[in-house]
Design a protein around this motif. Structure first.
Motif, mmCIF file in Angstrom:
data_model
loop_
_atom_site.group_PDB
_atom_site.id
_atom_site.type_symbol
_atom_site.label_atom_id
_atom_site.label_comp_id
_atom_site.label_asym_id
_atom_site.label_seq_id
_atom_site.Cartn_x
_atom_site.Cartn_y
_atom_site.Cartn_z
ATOM 1 N N VAL B 15 -0.607 8.186 -2.121
ATOM 2 C CA VAL B 15 -1.300 6.996 -1.612
ATOM 3 C C VAL B 15 -2.356 7.410 -0.587
ATOM 4 C CG1 VAL B 15 -1.039 4.919 -0.212
ATOM 5 C CG2 VAL B 15 0.558 5.371 -2.060
ATOM 6 N N VAL B 18 -5.396 8.984 -2.255
ATOM 7 C CA VAL B 18 -6.307 8.031 -2.896
ATOM 8 C C VAL B 18 -7.083 7.244 -1.847
ATOM 9 C CG1 VAL B 18 -6.461 6.018 -4.387
ATOM 10 C CG2 VAL B 18 -4.879 7.847 -4.939
ATOM 11 N N VAL B 19 -6.374 6.815 -0.786
ATOM 12 C CA VAL B 19 -7.068 6.051 0.250
ATOM 13 C C VAL B 19 -8.157 6.914 0.893
ATOM 14 C CG1 VAL B 19 -6.809 4.936 2.491
ATOM 15 C CG2 VAL B 19 -5.162 4.484 0.697
ATOM 16 N N ALA B 297 -3.811 2.544 6.361
ATOM 17 C CA ALA B 297 -3.002 3.045 5.252
ATOM 18 C C ALA B 297 -1.944 4.016 5.771
ATOM 19 C CB ALA B 297 -3.889 3.719 4.212
ATOM 20 N N ARG C 131 1.223 3.291 -9.446
ATOM 21 C CA ARG C 131 0.708 4.055 -8.308
ATOM 22 C C ARG C 131 -0.555 3.403 -7.756
ATOM 23 N NH1 ARG C 131 4.885 6.095 -9.292
ATOM 24 N NH2 ARG C 131 5.352 4.287 -8.040
ATOM 25 N N ASP C 134 0.583 0.689 -5.703
ATOM 26 C CA ASP C 134 1.051 1.193 -4.409
ATOM 27 C C ASP C 134 -0.094 1.303 -3.423
ATOM 28 O OD1 ASP C 134 3.622 1.398 -5.109
ATOM 29 O OD2 ASP C 134 3.684 3.584 -5.315
ATOM 30 N N VAL C 135 -1.192 1.902 -3.898
ATOM 31 C CA VAL C 135 -2.350 2.080 -3.024
ATOM 32 C C VAL C 135 -2.866 0.717 -2.584
ATOM 33 C CG1 VAL C 135 -4.705 2.920 -2.895
ATOM 34 C CG2 VAL C 135 -2.976 4.257 -4.105
ATOM 35 N N SER C 138 -0.800 -0.843 0.027
ATOM 36 C CA SER C 138 -0.877 -0.263 1.361
ATOM 37 C C SER C 138 -2.118 -0.761 2.101
ATOM 38 C CB SER C 138 -0.875 1.261 1.283
ATOM 39 O OG SER C 138 -2.090 1.698 0.750
ATOM 40 N N LEU C 139 -2.988 -1.471 1.380
ATOM 41 C CA LEU C 139 -4.131 -2.096 2.034
ATOM 42 C C LEU C 139 -3.937 -3.603 1.980
ATOM 43 C CD1 LEU C 139 -6.907 0.011 0.295
ATOM 44 C CD2 LEU C 139 -5.873 0.405 2.521
#
Lengths: 581, 326, 305
Positions: B15, B18-19, B297, C131, C134-135, C138-139
């Motif tokens: 994660v 990617v962020v 994040a 996935r 998921d990202v 998380s935002l």
């Protein structure tokens, strides 16, 4: 003085369609150390009686009249607080599913010690000591260690033993056991039943056993009440009621029970299931004719004696899964070198406990699973089972399947007409001849429903009726081979008998070959010409059906047969009708 | 057990990766960084030199690796607008946001959980129906409207509480705190309420529905049938089980609170990270935006890891799938 | 009395619960009224707040008609530009609803198709989608929406930006909400996939897309409908929040959030109506949508019956 005495109990549910009397004028009485069975099919009101005794009826239900006396004390009018004082100490219960009856976040010790302390004035140490004693009593090995464990570390049978220990540890005088063995395999069922019987005798506990299973009733109860639509149809000593039933309903129920000790051509003496809509008189000769031509034309007449319809040799299936990207691939050998043959027009019964791989065989035949190795021939033509089945493969049409759960095998959002017509449309079976609606109507009437049913949705039908619809959907594709995967295990026993009769009739009329899968040996005996016993992905015994039931060869088969509850108490199935006064 | 944690860790790293990639592309491809950094009068040569010095002529993957390395060492670059190092700007404002979020979370849990339990146990009572209607309003009124109403009532009509800024703070090292002065605490009341009410209503509805769900299970029915006392059934058996999903959501919520503090900070001019982010959007200050993204994040991922570990402590089933069933 | 009539006449279970529930009746009629007045805003409102020629600075900051200085021309008063507040609210609601509904459609199309496929095919496709989810998770939604808006500001020239703001908002809100639909669709598909009617369709050899669209999709509509309603409330809330923060629709085409932002500047000087009325409208709108959502959840979720 009886432990439990119920007199003229009425329980009413208020629903949006008006009041519904779930229990009507029910009476029974039960002494210490005795086991009383409440028998009935779904909707008979047997669980409602159990809840009424425990004072845990749903909010929209209430006792409208009658009395429930526990050790001589009237309890049906107590308020909740007073009622709660009875629970555990005087009445306790055992629920159906041991997987959900225990709190997953607490240890067995937490469960037991808390319950014991609630009902007895003891120190923690004394309670723990007692708890270990109870575990020992219900047959849990190494109770000192196992008491520290959590429910998920126990198998289903062991959990049900823990549940029983919890039910007796508060020393109640009455235990209500609601289908205590329904979720268990046959071999474990037998052990749990004898545990309940012994405890009832040794601890002088009265047990009210609620079940739909005649085998369970015959095995351990002293007395029974037969329930139907909330009525007490018949009651008395178990051997009397089962052996010499006085009422039609009871006779009907008993003659519908498949017997392990004999094979019947058909179940006789059944009351037909009421059909939705108007009259049950639907077998017009004209629609029958449509159905016959539809199913039998274009069928290459099979000359000669019983040619092979389907043959499987050396079939192995391996499932592989990868739990996550970082883990090793897991492999599981689901089937190991399975050989089976189904002869044309005959039935092969496939038996095994859950997880033995019998459904995998079915799913490989129809192409849901791919085999690792092996061969399959259908009507002497080789079918590739190692690769994905082609969309236009002829077996997709000529092999049809009837599933276990009629509540999930029909798409709830489709009308019955569309459900049955879908194979016609998809396989392009109509070429000008008979119009679609004629065929769909013929099929629904063939399985014993009216054409009015076609414009309804699945949720408007009972389980048995849904299974009829599923059979109609299978037949409309003009199959030559049917796979029945536990087709009656979700149904009540009388409905099961009717559906089994229907499958037999259809097989006879249209010369179908059938692979009949079940965990239920008595059912298999009624249906199968040949039988194959599976265990852990392998065939352990395979041969003609009748010799198997009288002289099983393999030790595993012998064990399976020995675990089946004896139905000797029940009168002869065929003879009952003639005995009628 | 280790496998479980490792998988979680790997997912978290993915994660974050990617962020960071999103943040990097923001920085690199939205507008021209060099044109943003220099004035109109800077010559083409100087711009080119700056471009070279910043490494913007290197292959993109090389730049990304450098970007990741900078992030790892806490070097977030410079703001286009203020020319300050972004790391310091956020560090300066982080205590304001964290203190605000912490108090709001406290408010939402301290009132939301008991209220949720109460409405689940006393179903159908007038008081719990009234509370349910209040929560419906609570989840429906936008945070900024709550803020405005509170300002109007307490700031304009009653004039009893400050409606603007952080008030007096005391510095402990680089951390400036509101907790140690009366003025600071008074300044915290309205923003924390504003931010907390929505979360409170959400927590309460969640606890209620989870509790009702658990109360319907067989093991509760069995506990009742065994005659255990109701207090133990509700608070020992049911509460523990209904807390499992609540923990997950509270974890997600904490992330939500930190993000939603953007709105509250804007209404109350609270000098936190959210306000900084909002300003950076208005001025298209891309480096600040992308840094905020990475920071949020990161906080979120850390919170989720903690939640997973909590699960592990509470639920004996997790991580013991290999135990044999006998 | 009413209930007696319903008990006797309404067969359909959903309608039965609907007509018996006071909150469902009230909230859905409110939704309907708001929807209609938004749709026909140009016909029923006194003036067009987008048309500069129809309002006069001299009328600015007129209080509602029942106040001393109020005027019957402006029932709820006027704002700083002299625009009729009631007309602005009607047009603002229209815009808020349009953005909310469009972004939900956007989120549904992306989320449901990804969720359906992830739930049905499983394996690698599922892993990738989850996935990404998921990202996205998380935002938080507000952050995603703000970021996308920020990116749009960076990429588009200012004039274009205002013109395209509607679509920027739809994309921003839609992208921050698709995960809910994807997860719900995936979980429900996962359950349906293992049901026997789907196996029956697979055995027949129906193409995968046909199984997904004609068999599975109709069966997972109930939970999706609930999420759609609840997320519509969230979308309206997000749009209002973004406009309030000054990153939403431009001030010359105010949505409810913009109106509230303008109003807050006058909150300390006593012109309370400019902020109160749009806020009330927004609150009523979101509460009624949420009430409908709660009702749908209670009726369509078989667990709660």
């Amino acid at each position: 003085m009886p432990v439990l005495e119920i007199k003229n109990l009425d329980v009413k549910f208020s629903t949006r369609f008006g009041d519904h009397e779930a229990v009507k004028n029910f009476s029974c009485s039960l002494d210490a150390g005795q086991i009383h069975g409440l028998v009935g099919e779904s909707g008979a009101g047997k669980s409602t009686i159990g809840s009424a005794i425990l004072g845990i009826l749903p909010e929209n239900a209430q006792i409208t009249s009658g009395s429930i006396q526990l050790n001589g004390r009237e309890i049906s009018k107590l308020d909740n607080r007073a009622y709660h004082r009875l629970r555990g100490g005087e009445i306790s219960m055992i629920l159906q599913d041991p997987q959900t009856s225990l709190n997953p976040l607490l240890t067995i010790e937490n469960h037991l010690v808390e319950t014991i302390l609630q009902h007895q004035n003891l120190s923690e140490e004394q309670a723990l000591e007692q708890a270990i004693g109870y575990l020992q009593q219900v047959g849990i090995p190494e109770p000192e260690q196992r008491i520290k464990q959590y429910p998920h570390q126990f198998s289903g049978g062991m959990r049900q033993r823990v549940v029983i220990a919890l039910a007796i540890c508060s020393r109640p005088s009455l235990i209500i056991a609601d289908e205590p063995t329904t979720a268990l395999d046959v071999a474990i069922q037998k052990q749990i039943l004898s545990l309940i019987r012994n405890l009832a005798r040794e601890q002088e506990v009265a047990v009210l056993l609620i079940t739909h299973d005649m085998g369970v009733i015959a095995e351990i109860t002293n007395t029974i009440s037969i329930l139907h639509n909330g009525h007490n149809v018949e009651d008395g000593e178990t051997p009397d009621v089962l052996g010499r039933p006085q009422k039609n309903y009871t006779r009907n129920l008993i003659s519908a029970v498949p017997r392990i000790d004999r094979r019947l051509d058909r179940f006789s003496g059944l009351l037909e299931e009421p059909v939705n809509g108007s009259a049950a008189e639907i077998s017009h000769t004209q629609t029958k004719e449509v159905a016959r031509t539809w199913l039998l034309e274009n069928r290459s007449a099979s000359a000669g004696a019983k040619p092979q319809s389907l043959e499987i040799s050396d079939l192995s299936v391996v499932f592989s899964s990868r739990p996550s990207l970082f883990e090793k691939k897991l492999e599981f050998q689901a089937l190991n070198r399975v050989n089976l043959t189904v002869r044309a027009g005959e039935t092969l019964g496939l038996v095994g406990e859950s997880g033995s791989g019998k459904s995998t065989v079915a799913k490989t035949i129809v192409g849901i699973h791919q085999a690792k190795s092996g061969n399959m021939t259908f009507k002497s033509r080789n079918v590739d089972i190692l690769r994905k089945r082609k969309r236009d493969d002829p077996t997709r049409r000529s092999v049809q399947m009837i599933f276990q759960d009629p509540y999930s095998s029909l798409n709830n959002r489709w009308k019955i007409y569309d459900i049955i017509a879908e194979p016609l449309r998809f396989y392009n079976l109509l070429d000008g001849g008979t119009p679609e609606d004629k065929i769909v109507s013929a099929m629904i009437e063939l399985v014993g429903l009216t054409t009015e049913s076609l414009y309804k949705y699945p949720h408007q039908f009972s389980g048995g009726q849904r299974q009829r619809i599923a059979i109609a959907r299978a037949l409309v594709a003009r199959p030559e081979f049917l796979i029945c995967d536990e087709p009656t295990s979700a149904l009540d026993v009388t409905v099961q008998a009717i559906i089994l009769n229907l499958i037999k009739d259809i097989q006879d009329q249209f010369n179908l070959s059938i692979l009949f899968i079940s965990h239920d040996l008595p059912v298999i005996r009624q249906m199968a010409d040949d039988i194959a016993v599976m265990k852990a992905g392998e065939i352990v015994e395979y041969g003609p059906s009748e010799p198997f039931f009288t002289q099983p060869q393999h030790a595993y088969s012998q064990g399976l047969l020995a675990d089946i509850p004896s139905l000797d108490l029940l009168g002869p199935p065929g003879g009952i009708a003639e005995d009628r006064p | 057990m280790f496998r479980f944690i490792l998988i979680r860790l790997a997912q978290s790293i993915f994660v974050m990766f990617v962020v960071s990639l999103i943040a990097f592309s923001l920085f690199r491809f939205v507008g021209d960084p060099v044109a943003q950094m220099v004035g109109q009068e800077t010559s083409i040569q100087d711009q080119e030199r700056l471009r070279e010095r910043l490494g913007l002529n290197d292959p993109v993957p090389v730049q990304f690796v450098r970007f990741l390395r900078d992030l790892g060492t806490g070097n977030f670059g410079f703001s286009y607008r203020t020319r300050q190092p972004i790391g310091e700007m956020f560090l300066d404002r982080m205590p304001a946001t964290l203190e605000l979020s912490f108090v709001s979370l406290l408010i939402s849990l301290a009132f939301g959980i008991p209220a949720g339990i109460y409405t689940a146990l006393k179903r159908g009572r007038f008081s719990s129906s009234a509370m349910l209607i209040l929560t419906l309003i609570g989840v429906s009124v936008p945070t900024f409207v709550i803020g405005i109403f509170l300002i109007y009532i307490f700031g304009v009509q009653l004039t009893v509480l400050p409606t603007f800024g952080r008030g007096e703070t005391i510095a402990i090292g680089w951390w400036k705190t509101n907790f140690l002065t009366v003025e600071g605490l008074r300044a915290l009341v309205l923003p924390a309420l504003t931010l907390g009410i929505y979360q409170l209503a959400l927590t309460m509805r969640l606890v209620r529905s989870e509790m009702l769900e658990v109360l319907r299970t067989d093991y509760i029915k069995f506990a009742v049938a065994r005659g255990l006392n109701y207090r133990s059934i509700y608070f020992h058996h049911a509460l523990k089980n209904s807390m499992m999903p609540v923990i997950t959501i509270v974890g997600l919520q904490l992330g939500g609170i930190i993000a939603f503090s953007i709105v509250t900070e804007s209404v109350f001019q609270w000098p936190g990270m959210g306000l900084l982010f909002l300003e950076s959007i208005q001025f298209v200050d891309i480096p600040v935006m992308s840094s905020y993204l990475v920071i949020i994040a990161f906080l979120f991922v850390i919170i989720n890891l903690i939640v997973d570990l909590l699960y592990f402590v509470i639920d004996p089933r997790i991580g013991s799938a290999t135990d044999s069933q006998i | 009395m009413w209930r007696k009539i319903i008990d006797g006449t309404v067969e359909n279970e959903f309608l039965y619960y609907f007509f018996r529930s006071t909150s469902a009746l009230v909230s859905s009629s409110l939704c309907l009224i708001i929807l209609l007045s938004a749709l026909f805003a140009p016909l029923i409102s006194a003036s067009n707040p987008y048309d500069l020629t129809t309002f006069d600075l001299l009328d600015s900051l007129t209080p509602p008609f029942w106040e001393e200085k109020g005027s019957s021309r402006f029932l709820l008063g006027t704002d700083d530009q002299g625009r009729d507040l009631l007309s602005s609210i009607l047009y603002g609601t229209r815009l808020s609803l349009a953005i909310g509904v469009t972004s939900i459609v956007f989120a549904v199309v992306i989320g449901v198709s990804l969720g359906l496929m992830a739930g049905y095919f499983g394996g690698r496709f599922d892993a990738v989608v989850m996935r990404i989810a998921d990202v996205q998770l998380s935002l938080p939604a507000i952050l995603t929406a703000l970021l996308i808006d920020g990116i749009a500001r960076g990429l588009l020239p200012a004039s274009e930006h205002d013109r395209l703001m509607f679509f920027v908002l739809v994309v921003a809100i839609g992208l921050s909400l698709w995960v809910n639909f994807a997860r719900t669709a995936r979980a429900s598909t996962f359950v349906e996939r293992n049901k026997e009617y789907v196996q029956a369709a697979e055995i027949m050899g129906l193409p995968k897309w046909r199984i997904l669209l004609t068999h599975i999709l109709p069966n997972i509509m109930s939970p999706l409908l609930v999420i759609m309603t609840i997320d519509l409330a969230i979308a309206i809330l997000l749009e209002a929040t973004l406009s309030f923060l000054g990153v939403g629709v431009p001030a010359n085409q105010p949505s409810l959030g913009t109106l509230i932002r303008i109003g807050t500047e006058y909150i300390f000087s006593g012109e309370w109506w400019i902020v109160i009325f749009p806020s009330l409208m927004l609150i009523i709108l979101i509460i009624s949508v949420n009430m409908v959502g709660d009702f749908l959840r209670d009726v369509l979720n078989p667990k709660l019956k």
